[in-house]
Design a protein around this motif. Structure first.
Motif, PDB file in Angstrom:
ATOM      1  N   ARG A   1       0.706  -1.027   0.069  1.00  0.00           N
ATOM      2  CA  ARG A   1       0.032  -0.045  -0.019  1.00  0.00           C
ATOM      3  C   ARG A   1       0.990   1.156  -0.036  1.00  0.00           C
ATOM      4  O   ARG A   1       1.990   1.138   0.472  1.00  0.00           O
ATOM      5  N   TYR A   2       0.246   2.169  -0.439  1.00  0.00           N
ATOM      6  CA  TYR A   2       1.119   3.657  -0.702  1.00  0.00           C
ATOM      7  C   TYR A   2       0.359   4.722  -0.055  1.00  0.00           C
ATOM      8  O   TYR A   2      -0.878   4.707  -0.235  1.00  0.00           O
ATOM      9  N   ILE A   3       1.127   5.647   0.788  1.00  0.00           N
ATOM     10  CA  ILE A   3       0.392   6.957   1.340  1.00  0.00           C
ATOM     11  C   ILE A   3       1.224   7.778   0.547  1.00  0.00           C
ATOM     12  O   ILE A   3       2.319   8.095   0.625  1.00  0.00           O
ATOM     13  N   LEU A   4       0.669   8.658  -0.358  1.00  0.00           N
ATOM     14  CA  LEU A   4       1.072   9.349  -1.326  1.00  0.00           C
ATOM     15  C   LEU A   4       0.981  10.952  -0.837  1.00  0.00           C
ATOM     16  O   LEU A   4      -0.095  11.226  -0.361  1.00  0.00           O
ATOM     17  N   LEU A   5       2.025  11.722  -0.904  1.00  0.00           N
ATOM     18  CA  LEU A   5       1.905  13.042  -0.460  1.00  0.00           C
ATOM     19  C   LEU A   5       1.966  13.922  -1.575  1.00  0.00           C
ATOM     20  O   LEU A   5       2.869  13.987  -2.614  1.00  0.00           O
ATOM     21  N   ILE A   6       0.838  14.491  -2.001  1.00  0.00           N
ATOM     22  CA  ILE A   6       0.501  15.182  -3.380  1.00  0.00           C
ATOM     23  C   ILE A   6       0.432  16.683  -3.269  1.00  0.00           C
ATOM     24  O   ILE A   6      -0.072  17.259  -2.392  1.00  0.00           O
ATOM     25  N   ARG A   7       1.271  17.203  -4.377  1.00  0.00           N
ATOM     26  CA  ARG A   7       1.372  18.928  -4.375  1.00  0.00           C
ATOM     27  C   ARG A   7      -0.102  19.424  -4.662  1.00  0.00           C
ATOM     28  O   ARG A   7      -0.782  18.695  -5.416  1.00  0.00           O
ATOM     29  N   PRO A   8      -0.402  20.503  -3.718  1.00  0.00           N
ATOM     30  CA  PRO A   8      -1.776  20.805  -4.157  1.00  0.00           C
ATOM     31  C   PRO A   8      -2.112  21.307  -5.527  1.00  0.00           C
ATOM     32  O   PRO A   8      -1.144  21.886  -6.190  1.00  0.00           O
ATOM     33  N   TYR A   9      -3.511  21.154  -6.020  1.00  0.00           N
ATOM     34  CA  TYR A   9      -3.651  21.634  -7.318  1.00  0.00           C
ATOM     35  C   TYR A   9      -2.852  21.143  -8.451  1.00  0.00           C
ATOM     36  O   TYR A   9      -2.654  21.909  -9.373  1.00  0.00           O
ATOM     37  N   SER A  10      -2.265  20.125  -8.186  1.00  0.00           N
ATOM     38  CA  SER A  10      -1.456  19.453  -9.353  1.00  0.00           C
ATOM     39  C   SER A  10      -2.668  18.464 -10.184  1.00  0.00           C
ATOM     40  O   SER A  10      -3.294  17.243  -9.407  1.00  0.00           O
ATOM     41  N   PRO A  11      -2.709  18.384 -11.588  1.00  0.00           N
ATOM     42  CA  PRO A  11      -3.660  17.427 -12.184  1.00  0.00           C
ATOM     43  C   PRO A  11      -2.766  16.060 -12.077  1.00  0.00           C
ATOM     44  O   PRO A  11      -1.480  15.765 -11.803  1.00  0.00           O
ATOM     45  N   PRO A  12      -3.313  14.900 -12.618  1.00  0.00           N
ATOM     46  CA  PRO A  12      -2.971  13.463 -12.389  1.00  0.00           C
ATOM     47  C   PRO A  12      -1.532  13.508 -13.099  1.00  0.00           C
ATOM     48  O   PRO A  12      -0.598  12.551 -12.647  1.00  0.00           O
ATOM     49  N   ALA A  13      -1.376  14.129 -14.364  1.00  0.00           N
ATOM     50  CA  ALA A  13       0.032  13.923 -14.878  1.00  0.00           C
ATOM     51  C   ALA A  13       0.975  14.886 -14.979  1.00  0.00           C
ATOM     52  O   ALA A  13       1.845  14.919 -15.622  1.00  0.00           O
ATOM     53  N   ALA A  14       0.754  15.638 -13.821  1.00  0.00           N
ATOM     54  CA  ALA A  14       1.516  16.733 -13.507  1.00  0.00           C
ATOM     55  C   ALA A  14       2.937  16.543 -13.256  1.00  0.00           C
ATOM     56  O   ALA A  14       2.922  15.423 -12.307  1.00  0.00           O
ATOM     57  N   ASN A  15       4.248  17.128 -13.779  1.00  0.00           N
ATOM     58  CA  ASN A  15       5.410  16.788 -13.077  1.00  0.00           C
ATOM     59  C   ASN A  15       5.464  16.949 -11.764  1.00  0.00           C
ATOM     60  O   ASN A  15       5.209  17.985 -11.167  1.00  0.00           O
ATOM     61  N   HIS A  16       6.199  16.357 -10.933  1.00  0.00           N
ATOM     62  CA  HIS A  16       6.397  16.268  -9.505  1.00  0.00           C
ATOM     63  C   HIS A  16       5.134  16.688  -8.716  1.00  0.00           C
ATOM     64  O   HIS A  16       5.200  17.194  -7.550  1.00  0.00           O
ATOM     65  N   ARG A  17       4.351  15.918  -9.095  1.00  0.00           N
ATOM     66  CA  ARG A  17       2.917  16.027  -8.463  1.00  0.00           C
ATOM     67  C   ARG A  17       3.137  15.206  -7.059  1.00  0.00           C
ATOM     68  O   ARG A  17       2.766  15.649  -6.106  1.00  0.00           O
ATOM     69  N   ILE A  18       3.919  14.141  -7.121  1.00  0.00           N
ATOM     70  CA  ILE A  18       3.914  13.411  -5.794  1.00  0.00           C
ATOM     71  C   ILE A  18       5.580  13.884  -4.843  1.00  0.00           C
ATOM     72  O   ILE A  18       6.595  13.912  -5.702  1.00  0.00           O
ATOM     73  N   GLN A  19       5.265  14.505  -3.991  1.00  0.00           N
ATOM     74  CA  GLN A  19       6.031  15.159  -3.170  1.00  0.00           C
ATOM     75  C   GLN A  19       6.837  14.300  -2.253  1.00  0.00           C
ATOM     76  O   GLN A  19       7.865  14.562  -1.640  1.00  0.00           O
ATOM     77  N   GLY A  20       6.281  13.117  -1.934  1.00  0.00           N
ATOM     78  CA  GLY A  20       6.802  11.974  -1.173  1.00  0.00           C
ATOM     79  C   GLY A  20       5.622  10.872  -0.736  1.00  0.00           C
ATOM     80  O   GLY A  20       4.688  10.960  -1.456  1.00  0.00           O
ATOM     81  N   PHE A  21       6.381   9.891  -0.326  1.00  0.00           N
ATOM     82  CA  PHE A  21       5.539   8.670  -0.370  1.00  0.00           C
ATOM     83  C   PHE A  21       6.098   7.561   0.929  1.00  0.00           C
ATOM     84  O   PHE A  21       7.198   7.890   1.187  1.00  0.00           O
ATOM     85  N   LEU A  22       5.246   7.026   1.334  1.00  0.00           N
ATOM     86  CA  LEU A  22       5.472   5.866   2.292  1.00  0.00           C
ATOM     87  C   LEU A  22       4.705   4.575   1.755  1.00  0.00           C
ATOM     88  O   LEU A  22       3.592   4.695   1.604  1.00  0.00           O
ATOM     89  N   SER A  23       5.510   3.628   1.471  1.00  0.00           N
ATOM     90  CA  SER A  23       4.832   2.423   1.034  1.00  0.00           C
ATOM     91  C   SER A  23       5.072   1.392   2.199  1.00  0.00           C
ATOM     92  O   SER A  23       6.075   1.334   2.911  1.00  0.00           O
ATOM     93  N   PHE A  24       4.073   0.448   2.547  1.00  0.00           N
ATOM     94  CA  PHE A  24       4.070  -0.529   3.710  1.00  0.00           C
ATOM     95  C   PHE A  24       3.176  -1.804   3.099  1.00  0.00           C
ATOM     96  O   PHE A  24       2.359  -1.746   2.217  1.00  0.00           O
TER      97      PHE A  24
END
Length: 218
Positions: free
Chosen positions: A86-109
């Motif tokens: 499972r992934y907890i994604l940290l998403i940049r605000p107001y970023s569309p699904p295909a935006a570059n650097h949309r994912i600013q961090g994540f934790l997988s577990f």
């Protein structure tokens, strides 16, 4: 059905409703609120998958390469597709699904078994450089640990590279210590002592001692 299998057989929506802290609040840093989103390895979009892989490569490829594990993008991709991850994604605000650097961090577990114990195992924790050392990693770990407690597992576990002293100190501050099953130095036939390149850390998620029993769910 055993507890771990029961949890991992749930749909993503049911998994979130049963185990995640409610509500899953945004994480705010420097006045910016980053949205948290839960995904599984099967629901993670190709774009977000690639951005997560880039975060790993940028922050840890050298550590992997210098360890006994080694660095292989192909192997890491295969691991990231494990069905129960499972992934907890940290998403940049107001970023569309295909935006570059949309994912600013994540934790997988993963909720899984380790040496006979029911555990929540942190596979990866990565943040964009600008978001490091701001307490965000601690918050993401807290969310994961809450999942583990809600699922009723014994402990939280993770692997850290010996060379990454900053990460080791970070996890120690969160209450993690070397697990009993962490690899130990090995003495070779010629007398040379081979030191492990990584350490397994763990933290009890129960008030009392951890156990190896398995609860059944109908």
């Amino acid at each position: 059905m055993p507890r771990i299998e029961y949890a991992n057989n749930l749909t993503l929506g049911a998994y979130k409703a049963k185990f995640f802290p409610a509500p899953l609040d945004p994480i705010t840093s420097n006045g910016i609120s980053y949205h948290l989103k839960l995904e599984s390895s099967s629901t993670l979009s190709d774009h977000d998958f690639d951005e997560c892989l880039s975060l790993i490569a940028n922050s840890s490829a050298n550590d992997y390469a210098s360890s006994s594990i080694g660095w292989s993008p192909k192997t890491k991709r295969r691991e990231m597709k494990l069905p129960d991850l499972r992934y907890i994604l940290l998403i940049r605000p107001y970023s569309p699904p295909a935006a570059n650097h949309r994912i600013q961090g994540f934790l997988s577990f993963m909720l899984t078994y380790e040496d006979g114990y029911e555990v929540v195992y942190c596979y990866e924790l990565h943040l964009a450089p600008a978001l490091q050392r701001l307490g965000i990693g601690k918050q993401l770990m807290g969310v994961m640990e809450q999942v583990g407690m809600n699922a009723g597992v014994d402990k939280s576990m993770l692997t850290v590279f010996v060379k990454n002293q900053a990460a080791s100190k970070f996890y120690e501050k969160l209450g993690y210590s070397t697990d009993d099953y962490s690899p130990e130095p090995r003495k070779l036939r010629n007398g040379t002592v081979k030191m492990p390149t990584y350490t397994i850390l763990s933290k009890s998620l129960r008030d009392g001692p951890v156990h190896q029993e398995t609860e059944e769910h109908g």
